[in-house]
Scaffold this active site. Structure first.
Site, PDB file in Angstrom:
ATOM      1  N   HIS A  19      -5.384  -9.149  -1.138  1.00  0.00           N
ATOM      2  CA  HIS A  19      -5.499  -9.315   0.319  1.00  0.00           C
ATOM      3  C   HIS A  19      -6.610 -10.304   0.667  1.00  0.00           C
ATOM      4  CE1 HIS A  19      -3.688  -5.264  -0.142  1.00  0.00           C
ATOM      5  NE2 HIS A  19      -3.029  -5.580   0.952  1.00  0.00           N
ATOM      6  N   TYR A  69      -8.525  -9.997   3.145  1.00  0.00           N
ATOM      7  CA  TYR A  69      -9.744  -9.271   3.573  1.00  0.00           C
ATOM      8  C   TYR A  69     -10.624  -8.848   2.406  1.00  0.00           C
ATOM      9  CZ  TYR A  69      -7.046  -4.988   2.568  1.00  0.00           C
ATOM     10  OH  TYR A  69      -6.289  -4.018   1.962  1.00  0.00           O
ATOM     11  N   GLU A  70     -10.078  -8.899   1.194  1.00  0.00           N
ATOM     12  CA  GLU A  70     -10.891  -8.564   0.025  1.00  0.00           C
ATOM     13  C   GLU A  70     -11.825  -9.720  -0.334  1.00  0.00           C
ATOM     14  OE1 GLU A  70      -8.657  -6.263  -3.221  1.00  0.00           O
ATOM     15  OE2 GLU A  70      -7.046  -7.234  -2.099  1.00  0.00           O
ATOM     16  N   MET A 120      -1.776  -6.545   7.339  1.00  0.00           N
ATOM     17  CA  MET A 120      -2.841  -7.426   6.834  1.00  0.00           C
ATOM     18  C   MET A 120      -2.416  -8.175   5.566  1.00  0.00           C
ATOM     19  SD  MET A 120      -5.935  -4.684   7.213  1.00  0.00           S
ATOM     20  CE  MET A 120      -6.047  -3.594   8.653  1.00  0.00           C
ATOM     21  N   SER A 121      -1.129  -8.438   5.430  1.00  0.00           N
ATOM     22  CA  SER A 121      -0.664  -9.094   4.197  1.00  0.00           C
ATOM     23  C   SER A 121       0.580  -9.916   4.489  1.00  0.00           C
ATOM     24  CB  SER A 121      -0.346  -8.008   3.150  1.00  0.00           C
ATOM     25  OG  SER A 121       0.766  -7.236   3.550  1.00  0.00           O
ATOM     26  N   HIS A 131      -4.488   0.445  -5.133  1.00  0.00           N
ATOM     27  CA  HIS A 131      -3.699  -0.699  -5.594  1.00  0.00           C
ATOM     28  C   HIS A 131      -3.910  -0.809  -7.102  1.00  0.00           C
ATOM     29  CE1 HIS A 131      -3.045  -2.383  -1.485  1.00  0.00           C
ATOM     30  NE2 HIS A 131      -4.171  -1.731  -1.252  1.00  0.00           N
ATOM     31  N   SER A 148       0.825  -1.211   0.000  1.00  0.00           N
ATOM     32  CA  SER A 148       0.000   0.000   0.000  1.00  0.00           C
ATOM     33  C   SER A 148       0.852   1.251   0.000  1.00  0.00           C
ATOM     34  CB  SER A 148      -0.870   0.066   1.263  1.00  0.00           C
ATOM     35  OG  SER A 148      -1.741  -1.002   1.318  1.00  0.00           O
ATOM     36  N   ASN A 171       2.032   4.042  10.737  1.00  0.00           N
ATOM     37  CA  ASN A 171       1.324   4.616  11.887  1.00  0.00           C
ATOM     38  C   ASN A 171       1.706   3.795  13.108  1.00  0.00           C
ATOM     39  OD1 ASN A 171      -0.495   2.552  10.308  1.00  0.00           O
ATOM     40  ND2 ASN A 171      -1.132   2.426  12.444  1.00  0.00           N
ATOM     41  N   HIS A 231      -6.989   4.839   6.981  1.00  0.00           N
ATOM     42  CA  HIS A 231      -6.205   4.434   5.804  1.00  0.00           C
ATOM     43  C   HIS A 231      -5.489   5.623   5.177  1.00  0.00           C
ATOM     44  CE1 HIS A 231      -4.977   1.856   2.549  1.00  0.00           C
ATOM     45  NE2 HIS A 231      -5.585   2.602   1.644  1.00  0.00           N
ATOM     46  N   ALA A 238       2.853  -1.810   4.218  1.00  0.00           N
ATOM     47  CA  ALA A 238       2.660  -0.773   5.225  1.00  0.00           C
ATOM     48  C   ALA A 238       2.180  -1.497   6.474  1.00  0.00           C
ATOM     49  CB  ALA A 238       1.620   0.225   4.759  1.00  0.00           C
TER      50      ALA A 238
HETATM   51  N1  HPA Z   1      -2.738  -2.438  11.652  1.00  0.00           N
HETATM   52  C1  HPA Z   1      -2.893  -3.353  10.677  1.00  0.00           C
HETATM   53  N2  HPA Z   1      -2.527  -3.140   9.427  1.00  0.00           N
HETATM   54  C2  HPA Z   1      -1.964  -1.964   9.122  1.00  0.00           C
HETATM   55  C3  HPA Z   1      -1.766  -0.967  10.084  1.00  0.00           C
HETATM   56  C4  HPA Z   1      -2.175  -1.221  11.427  1.00  0.00           C
HETATM   57  O1  HPA Z   1      -2.030  -0.390  12.342  1.00  0.00           O
HETATM   58  N3  HPA Z   1      -1.178   0.078   9.447  1.00  0.00           N
HETATM   59  C5  HPA Z   1      -1.024  -0.281   8.151  1.00  0.00           C
HETATM   60  N4  HPA Z   1      -1.493  -1.524   7.944  1.00  0.00           N
END
Ligand code: HPA
Length: 273
Positions: free
Chosen positions: A82, A84-85, A210-211, A60, A29, A234, A246, A112
């Site tokens: 992903h 989650y998709e 998440m990947s 993406h 991402s 973050n 996001h 990320a």
């Molecule tokens: N948690 C999960 N996935 C993420 C995060 C997070 O804080 N930041 C970027 N992808």
């Protein structure tokens, strides 16, 4: 995993691009810009590739980019799939099988991630030393095709020590500070609760995303060497007194873009030697 499907995809791609990419890149991402650095690029949208899943998330791009970086033949995924998709793990990891079939030997995975380690700061780059699969399933569940890999693959060095050592040297050479730590793969798409983040820290996690975990398991099954880099976009939930979104993830990756680009280009040149 159906080998005929892998071969169909790979054969199609070999028609489009004759050279053999020895190095694969997965751009996470906000990190897809790296694909723009690829010289003599041949871009092939996922929807044109037989058997490939199609990307749904905004931000993406969804294409394979073939070409060279500093003379090294690469193939990059600009946009990944992903869990989650709604894709199965088989779909999420299909491109890794295809990369292997194309001749890829080393894989650089990027993502990320939220910082779980309180010594980290947004904008840090973290070399992934290891991962924790917290996604509740495994991409290798089901019949094993021994032509693709062994039934019970070793994961004691999921992220190649030598590649990581080289990556640390390169960071030092270009004056870039890099962190190192354990990536926890969660399914998402909801971010973690503060209690979950505290739990992940106790379990040994330094970053959460998440990947990456399914792709790396399959890469290891296929015998690829892996280097993983997280961009800490973050701090994970509850560390700072602010909600996550996001947009923040994308904003931070924008800020580190220049460092990230420079770093990965140097890595490619070194690893591809
Ligand atoms: N948690 C999960 N996935 C993420 C995060 C997070 O804080 N930041 C970027 N992808």
């Amino acid at each position: 995993m159906d080998y005929t499907k892998i071969k169909q995809s790979a054969d199609f791609l070999k028609e489009k691009y004759a050279a053999v990419p020895k190095l694969g890149l997965i751009l996470g991402s906000g990190l897809g810009v790296l694909a723009e650095e690829i010289e003599n690029a041949v871009k092939i949208p996922y929807e044109q590739i037989p058997e490939f899943p199609v990307s749904t998330v905004e931000g993406h791009a969804g294409q394979l980019v073939f070409g060279t970086i500093g003379g090294v033949e690469v193939v990059a995924m600009q946009g990944r799939f992903h869990y989650y998709e709604g894709y199965t793990f088989e779909k999420v990891t299909f491109p890794i099988r295809v990369m292997k079939e194309l001749g890829v030997e080393n894989l650089i995975v990027t993502n990320a991630a939220g910082g779980v380690n309180e010594a980290f700061a947004p904008g840090d780059l973290m070399l992934i030393s290891d991962h924790i699969n917290n996604m509740g399933t495994n991409p290798l569940i089901g019949p094993n095709d021994s032509a693709l890999g062994v039934r019970f693959p070793d994961m004691s060095e999921a992220y190649c020590k030598n590649l990581r050592a080289a990556a640390k040297d390169i960071a030092a050479n270009i004056g870039l500070k890099v962190q190192e730590g354990v990536y926890v793969g969660n399914t998402g798409p909801s971010y973690e609760t503060p209690a979950e983040v505290r739990m992940l820290r106790v379990l040994g996690g330094d970053a959460v995303g998440m990947s990456t975990v399914p792709e790396v398991i399959v890469a290891r099954h296929a015998g690829l060497k892996v280097l993983g880099i997280s961009c800490i976009s973050n701090m994970a939930a509850g560390i700072l007194d602010q909600p996550l979104n996001h947009e923040e993830v994308i904003e931070t990756t924008e800020k580190v873009k220049a460092d990230f680009l420079k770093y990965v280009k140097e890595l490619v040149k070194e690893i591809g030697k």
